[in-house]
Scaffold this motif. Structure first.
Motif, mmCIF file in Angstrom:
data_model
loop_
_atom_site.group_PDB
_atom_site.id
_atom_site.type_symbol
_atom_site.label_atom_id
_atom_site.label_comp_id
_atom_site.label_asym_id
_atom_site.label_seq_id
_atom_site.Cartn_x
_atom_site.Cartn_y
_atom_site.Cartn_z
ATOM 1 N N ARG A 127 0.865 -1.185 0.000
ATOM 2 C CA ARG A 127 0.000 0.000 0.000
ATOM 3 C C ARG A 127 0.897 1.229 0.000
ATOM 4 N N GLY A 128 0.806 2.004 -1.051
ATOM 5 C CA GLY A 128 1.666 3.170 -1.184
ATOM 6 C C GLY A 128 1.062 4.381 -0.510
ATOM 7 N N GLY A 129 1.892 5.341 -0.240
ATOM 8 C CA GLY A 129 1.425 6.589 0.340
ATOM 9 C C GLY A 129 0.903 7.521 -0.735
ATOM 10 N N THR A 130 0.455 8.662 -0.306
ATOM 11 C CA THR A 130 -0.037 9.672 -1.224
ATOM 12 C C THR A 130 1.045 10.034 -2.228
ATOM 13 N N GLY A 131 0.657 10.078 -3.481
ATOM 14 C CA GLY A 131 1.606 10.498 -4.505
ATOM 15 C C GLY A 131 2.349 9.351 -5.155
ATOM 16 N N LEU A 132 2.199 8.127 -4.619
ATOM 17 C CA LEU A 132 2.867 6.991 -5.258
ATOM 18 C C LEU A 132 2.268 6.800 -6.651
ATOM 19 N N GLU A 133 3.134 6.638 -7.631
ATOM 20 C CA GLU A 133 2.663 6.620 -9.018
ATOM 21 C C GLU A 133 2.630 5.230 -9.643
ATOM 22 N N ILE A 134 3.012 4.194 -8.876
ATOM 23 C CA ILE A 134 3.046 2.833 -9.409
ATOM 24 C C ILE A 134 1.928 2.019 -8.769
ATOM 25 N N GLU A 135 1.204 1.278 -9.598
ATOM 26 C CA GLU A 135 0.107 0.441 -9.135
ATOM 27 C C GLU A 135 0.611 -0.603 -8.121
ATOM 28 N N CYS A 136 -0.031 -0.699 -6.969
ATOM 29 C CA CYS A 136 0.355 -1.663 -5.934
ATOM 30 C C CYS A 136 -0.461 -2.942 -6.080
ATOM 31 N N PRO A 137 0.028 -4.091 -5.592
ATOM 32 C CA PRO A 137 1.354 -4.254 -4.997
ATOM 33 C C PRO A 137 2.428 -4.405 -6.084
ATOM 34 N N TYR A 138 3.639 -4.017 -5.721
ATOM 35 C CA TYR A 138 4.760 -4.193 -6.647
ATOM 36 C C TYR A 138 6.036 -4.322 -5.820
ATOM 37 N N TYR A 139 7.111 -4.720 -6.497
ATOM 38 C CA TYR A 139 8.410 -4.817 -5.828
ATOM 39 C C TYR A 139 9.279 -3.624 -6.196
ATOM 40 N N GLN A 140 9.743 -2.936 -5.177
ATOM 41 C CA GLN A 140 10.792 -1.929 -5.361
ATOM 42 C C GLN A 140 12.092 -2.695 -5.202
ATOM 43 N N ILE A 141 12.960 -2.621 -6.197
ATOM 44 C CA ILE A 141 14.181 -3.444 -6.155
ATOM 45 C C ILE A 141 15.434 -2.575 -6.259
ATOM 46 N N ASP A 142 16.497 -3.080 -5.658
ATOM 47 C CA ASP A 142 17.831 -2.505 -5.820
ATOM 48 C C ASP A 142 18.593 -3.464 -6.714
ATOM 49 N N VAL A 143 19.130 -2.937 -7.817
ATOM 50 C CA VAL A 143 19.731 -3.784 -8.839
ATOM 51 C C VAL A 143 21.244 -3.582 -8.877
ATOM 52 N N LYS A 144 21.981 -4.683 -8.823
ATOM 53 C CA LYS A 144 23.430 -4.657 -9.012
ATOM 54 C C LYS A 144 23.712 -5.061 -10.460
#
Ligand SMILES: [Zn+2]
Length: 174
Positions: free
Chosen positions: A110-127
């Motif tokens: 569940r995103g906060g106000t202003g989140l622009e990506i449809e939930c649920p989703y994965y925020q990832i850190d990529v190497k």
């Protein structure tokens, strides 16, 4: 062919672009009737232009007198206009192979106000091989994932481009 646009809904309208010199000035109507948000990408404009063309480009220090890179710096993503160690302009370089692995991740339910990506989703850190920094982005896939999973870059290009960092995302696979 499935496009990025088919796989994720963004709660944002594509930003209009103005140009001042070589710099993009983005006009994002994110505040609706309250107004449009204007900001410039300045010297980082090539990065955002590259995303809309399906290209991932970063910067590297090429200053031989740099105390850290000695002119052979690794790529920075997102890019920096100037080297943080010697404060000289960095050089633009394309990431040859826009693939990597998940270094860490967060599932956003569940995103906060202003989140622009449809939930649920994965925020990832990529190497990414050859890139000195860890890049934060988002994953198109919504199946369970784990650290170390291989990912490859995907882009919102042409008419689908938002002209923001959301034009870069990732999908599982080699
Ligand atoms: Zn430097």
């Amino acid at each position: 062919m499935t496009t990025v646009k088919d796989r994720v809904t963004l709660e944002t309208a594509p930003s209009a672009i103005d140009t001042v010199g070589d710099a993009w000035v983005v006009q994002n109507p994110r505040f609706g009737a309250e107004g449009t948000h204007y900001h410039t990408y300045g010297l980082l404009t090539p990065y955002f232009k590259g995303l809309t063309e399906g290209r991932l480009i970063g910067t590297a220090c090429v200053n031989a007198a740099c105390p850290i890179s000695q002119g052979t710096g690794e790529l920075w993503l997102p890019p920096r206009a100037d080297c943080p160690d010697c404060h000289q302009p960095m050089a633009w370089r394309e990431v040859g192979d826009a693939r990597g692995y998940i270094y860490s991740y967060t599932q956003v339910v569940r995103g906060g106000t202003g989140l622009e990506i449809e939930c649920p989703y994965y925020q990832i850190d990529v190497k990414i091989e050859g890139v000195g920094t860890i890049l934060k982005s988002y994953l198109l896939d919504r199946t369970p994932i784990k650290i170390g999973d291989r990912v490859r870059a995907k882009f919102r290009t042409g008419a689908d481009a938002t002209h923001t960092c959301l034009d870069l995302c990732w999908e599982l696979g080699d």
